[in-house]
Design a protein around this motif. Sequence first.
Motif, PDB file in Angstrom:
ATOM      1  N   ARG A 110       0.831  -1.195   0.000  1.00  0.00           N
ATOM      2  CA  ARG A 110       0.000   0.000   0.000  1.00  0.00           C
ATOM      3  C   ARG A 110       0.871   1.252   0.000  1.00  0.00           C
ATOM      4  NH1 ARG A 110      -3.337   0.157   4.954  1.00  0.00           N
ATOM      5  NH2 ARG A 110      -1.465   1.105   5.781  1.00  0.00           N
ATOM      6  N   ASN A 111       1.918   1.251   0.799  1.00  0.00           N
ATOM      7  CA  ASN A 111       2.823   2.407   0.858  1.00  0.00           C
ATOM      8  C   ASN A 111       3.514   2.617  -0.487  1.00  0.00           C
ATOM      9  OD1 ASN A 111       2.106   2.828   3.489  1.00  0.00           O
ATOM     10  ND2 ASN A 111       3.904   1.805   4.365  1.00  0.00           N
ATOM     11  N   ARG A 112       3.902   1.544  -1.131  1.00  0.00           N
ATOM     12  CA  ARG A 112       4.538   1.663  -2.448  1.00  0.00           C
ATOM     13  C   ARG A 112       3.562   2.258  -3.466  1.00  0.00           C
ATOM     14  NH1 ARG A 112       8.357  -3.295  -4.245  1.00  0.00           N
ATOM     15  NH2 ARG A 112      10.232  -2.461  -3.297  1.00  0.00           N
ATOM     16  N   MET A 113       2.325   1.800  -3.451  1.00  0.00           N
ATOM     17  CA  MET A 113       1.327   2.318  -4.393  1.00  0.00           C
ATOM     18  C   MET A 113       1.079   3.816  -4.150  1.00  0.00           C
ATOM     19  SD  MET A 113       0.560   0.123  -6.547  1.00  0.00           S
ATOM     20  CE  MET A 113      -0.846   0.892  -7.290  1.00  0.00           C
ATOM     21  N   LEU A 114       0.969   4.220  -2.898  1.00  0.00           N
ATOM     22  CA  LEU A 114       0.766   5.632  -2.590  1.00  0.00           C
ATOM     23  C   LEU A 114       1.960   6.461  -3.043  1.00  0.00           C
ATOM     24  CD1 LEU A 114      -0.928   5.485   0.928  1.00  0.00           C
ATOM     25  CD2 LEU A 114      -1.965   6.140  -1.235  1.00  0.00           C
ATOM     26  N   LEU A 115       3.136   5.924  -2.860  1.00  0.00           N
ATOM     27  CA  LEU A 115       4.339   6.630  -3.280  1.00  0.00           C
ATOM     28  C   LEU A 115       4.377   6.765  -4.813  1.00  0.00           C
ATOM     29  CD1 LEU A 115       6.912   7.954  -2.250  1.00  0.00           C
ATOM     30  CD2 LEU A 115       8.058   5.749  -2.499  1.00  0.00           C
ATOM     31  N   CYS A 116       3.971   5.720  -5.520  1.00  0.00           N
ATOM     32  CA  CYS A 116       3.930   5.778  -6.988  1.00  0.00           C
ATOM     33  C   CYS A 116       2.915   6.814  -7.451  1.00  0.00           C
ATOM     34  CB  CYS A 116       3.591   4.414  -7.568  1.00  0.00           C
ATOM     35  SG  CYS A 116       4.970   3.265  -7.510  1.00  0.00           S
ATOM     36  N   ILE A 117       1.755   6.846  -6.830  1.00  0.00           N
ATOM     37  CA  ILE A 117       0.723   7.809  -7.217  1.00  0.00           C
ATOM     38  C   ILE A 117       1.201   9.230  -6.952  1.00  0.00           C
ATOM     39  CG2 ILE A 117      -1.586   8.643  -6.595  1.00  0.00           C
ATOM     40  CD1 ILE A 117      -2.390   5.712  -6.205  1.00  0.00           C
ATOM     41  N   LEU A 118       1.862   9.433  -5.824  1.00  0.00           N
ATOM     42  CA  LEU A 118       2.405  10.748  -5.508  1.00  0.00           C
ATOM     43  C   LEU A 118       3.481  11.145  -6.521  1.00  0.00           C
ATOM     44  CD1 LEU A 118       2.495  13.138  -3.517  1.00  0.00           C
ATOM     45  CD2 LEU A 118       4.292  11.903  -2.292  1.00  0.00           C
ATOM     46  N   ALA A 119       4.334  10.216  -6.903  1.00  0.00           N
ATOM     47  CA  ALA A 119       5.385  10.505  -7.884  1.00  0.00           C
ATOM     48  C   ALA A 119       4.781  10.865  -9.238  1.00  0.00           C
ATOM     49  CB  ALA A 119       6.313   9.305  -8.011  1.00  0.00           C
ATOM     50  N   ILE A 120       3.756  10.127  -9.631  1.00  0.00           N
ATOM     51  CA  ILE A 120       3.114  10.422 -10.921  1.00  0.00           C
ATOM     52  C   ILE A 120       2.461  11.793 -10.879  1.00  0.00           C
ATOM     53  CG2 ILE A 120       1.195   9.734 -12.414  1.00  0.00           C
ATOM     54  CD1 ILE A 120       1.920   6.822 -11.719  1.00  0.00           C
ATOM     55  N   ALA A 121       1.778  12.122  -9.788  1.00  0.00           N
ATOM     56  CA  ALA A 121       1.128  13.429  -9.666  1.00  0.00           C
ATOM     57  C   ALA A 121       2.154  14.555  -9.708  1.00  0.00           C
ATOM     58  CB  ALA A 121       0.314  13.482  -8.382  1.00  0.00           C
ATOM     59  N   CYS A 122       3.252  14.384  -8.988  1.00  0.00           N
ATOM     60  CA  CYS A 122       4.306  15.419  -8.997  1.00  0.00           C
ATOM     61  C   CYS A 122       4.917  15.552 -10.381  1.00  0.00           C
ATOM     62  CB  CYS A 122       5.383  15.073  -7.967  1.00  0.00           C
ATOM     63  SG  CYS A 122       4.840  15.283  -6.264  1.00  0.00           S
ATOM     64  N   ASN A 123       5.157  14.438 -10.999  1.00  0.00           N
ATOM     65  CA  ASN A 123       5.745  14.447 -12.342  1.00  0.00           C
ATOM     66  C   ASN A 123       4.806  15.144 -13.322  1.00  0.00           C
ATOM     67  OD1 ASN A 123       7.452  13.964 -14.438  1.00  0.00           O
ATOM     68  ND2 ASN A 123       6.874  11.832 -14.688  1.00  0.00           N
ATOM     69  N   TRP A 124       3.527  14.824 -13.253  1.00  0.00           N
ATOM     70  CA  TRP A 124       2.559  15.440 -14.152  1.00  0.00           C
ATOM     71  C   TRP A 124       2.461  16.947 -13.905  1.00  0.00           C
ATOM     72  CZ3 TRP A 124      -2.369  17.678 -13.351  1.00  0.00           C
ATOM     73  CH2 TRP A 124      -3.088  17.924 -14.538  1.00  0.00           C
ATOM     74  N   GLY A 125       2.381  17.323 -12.645  1.00  0.00           N
ATOM     75  CA  GLY A 125       2.276  18.745 -12.323  1.00  0.00           C
ATOM     76  C   GLY A 125       3.488  19.527 -12.764  1.00  0.00           C
ATOM     77  N   THR A 126       4.647  19.019 -12.504  1.00  0.00           N
ATOM     78  CA  THR A 126       5.855  19.757 -12.898  1.00  0.00           C
ATOM     79  C   THR A 126       6.048  19.722 -14.396  1.00  0.00           C
ATOM     80  OG1 THR A 126       7.197  17.792 -12.525  1.00  0.00           O
ATOM     81  CG2 THR A 126       7.020  19.354 -10.707  1.00  0.00           C
ATOM     82  N   THR A 127       5.696  18.642 -15.015  1.00  0.00           N
ATOM     83  CA  THR A 127       5.860  18.565 -16.460  1.00  0.00           C
ATOM     84  C   THR A 127       4.929  19.551 -17.144  1.00  0.00           C
ATOM     85  OG1 THR A 127       6.406  16.244 -16.243  1.00  0.00           O
ATOM     86  CG2 THR A 127       5.795  16.988 -18.434  1.00  0.00           C
ATOM     87  N   LEU A 128       3.708  19.664 -16.687  1.00  0.00           N
ATOM     88  CA  LEU A 128       2.771  20.607 -17.265  1.00  0.00           C
ATOM     89  C   LEU A 128       3.256  22.042 -17.058  1.00  0.00           C
ATOM     90  CD1 LEU A 128       0.074  20.950 -18.676  1.00  0.00           C
ATOM     91  CD2 LEU A 128      -1.010  21.007 -16.431  1.00  0.00           C
ATOM     92  N   ARG A 129       3.742  22.308 -15.865  1.00  0.00           N
ATOM     93  CA  ARG A 129       4.214  23.649 -15.572  1.00  0.00           C
ATOM     94  C   ARG A 129       5.449  23.966 -16.425  1.00  0.00           C
ATOM     95  NH1 ARG A 129       4.912  23.992  -9.779  1.00  0.00           N
ATOM     96  NH2 ARG A 129       2.667  24.146  -9.789  1.00  0.00           N
ATOM     97  N   VAL A 130       6.366  23.022 -16.516  1.00  0.00           N
ATOM     98  CA  VAL A 130       7.585  23.252 -17.293  1.00  0.00           C
ATOM     99  C   VAL A 130       7.255  23.419 -18.766  1.00  0.00           C
ATOM    100  CG1 VAL A 130       9.725  22.138 -18.051  1.00  0.00           C
ATOM    101  CG2 VAL A 130       9.111  22.122 -15.643  1.00  0.00           C
ATOM    102  N   SER A 131       6.368  22.561 -19.285  1.00  0.00           N
ATOM    103  CA  SER A 131       6.024  22.666 -20.707  1.00  0.00           C
ATOM    104  C   SER A 131       5.293  23.977 -20.998  1.00  0.00           C
ATOM    105  CB  SER A 131       5.182  21.478 -21.146  1.00  0.00           C
ATOM    106  OG  SER A 131       3.962  21.456 -20.439  1.00  0.00           O
ATOM    107  N   LYS A 132       4.469  24.423 -20.046  1.00  0.00           N
ATOM    108  CA  LYS A 132       3.772  25.697 -20.237  1.00  0.00           C
ATOM    109  C   LYS A 132       4.778  26.853 -20.245  1.00  0.00           C
ATOM    110  CE  LYS A 132       0.216  28.556 -18.149  1.00  0.00           C
ATOM    111  NZ  LYS A 132      -0.667  28.730 -17.011  1.00  0.00           N
ATOM    112  N   TYR A 133       5.720  26.802 -19.335  1.00  0.00           N
ATOM    113  CA  TYR A 133       6.743  27.837 -19.279  1.00  0.00           C
ATOM    114  C   TYR A 133       7.577  27.824 -20.555  1.00  0.00           C
ATOM    115  CZ  TYR A 133      10.984  30.302 -17.940  1.00  0.00           C
ATOM    116  OH  TYR A 133      12.045  31.141 -17.924  1.00  0.00           O
ATOM    117  N   PHE A 134       7.973  26.644 -20.996  1.00  0.00           N
ATOM    118  CA  PHE A 134       8.787  26.516 -22.205  1.00  0.00           C
ATOM    119  C   PHE A 134       8.016  27.022 -23.424  1.00  0.00           C
ATOM    120  CE2 PHE A 134      10.196  24.020 -25.888  1.00  0.00           C
ATOM    121  CZ  PHE A 134      11.517  24.431 -25.934  1.00  0.00           C
ATOM    122  N   ALA A 135       6.747  26.627 -23.533  1.00  0.00           N
ATOM    123  CA  ALA A 135       5.947  27.060 -24.683  1.00  0.00           C
ATOM    124  C   ALA A 135       5.736  28.563 -24.674  1.00  0.00           C
ATOM    125  CB  ALA A 135       4.594  26.337 -24.682  1.00  0.00           C
TER     126      ALA A 135
END
Length: 185
Positions: A54-79
């Motif tokens: 369960r802890n591993r799954m929560l950590l994976c979900i948190l990593a995906i959310a952080c990755n998505w949020g930062t990627t969107l922000r970075v791509s928006k800034y870059f664009a």
Amino acid sequence: MNDTLSNNTARISEIPSAYMLPPPVTPPLPVAPAVPLPVIRILERHPKRQHHFRNRMLLCILAIACNWGTTLRVSKYFASSVIEVPPLDAVLMTCRSAYNVTTEERLRYSQCVESRLNRCNRRMDNAIRNEDERVRAVSTQNEEIVTNLEEMTSSCSRSYTTFRLALQEWIASGGQVPVRSNDSG
């Protein structure tokens, strides 16, 4: 063994070569290394392992959310740094201009279709009028021909009746009808 081999060879030599296929070319099979397969042990479920999963799954979900949020922000800034964003007024003016062009084209298209349709209707009306006149002329001509034929038929019938009565009267008064024969005797 040799006897069977010679019989098979004799049978093969009887088959025409057109029906025989060449022997297949197959590469030699690789030799697999002799490595023992791993043994998988199924352990009984342990409460600690369930929390671990369960802890591993929560950590994976948190990593995906952080990755998505930062990627969107970075791509928006870059664009936004590479592509200039037009002001809202320019976008609205372009949309209005495109809408006006579309409306004008629609109006022009409908006028074009209407004018062509009117032209086509006028041609069709003229063709109908011409055909109607032609049919009337042919009908009049046909009526004249039928009238002439009826007059000729009644005239011919009267002439026949007159001739027959005259012939009967002439025969009754003792006249003879000359008969021609083809015999020249």
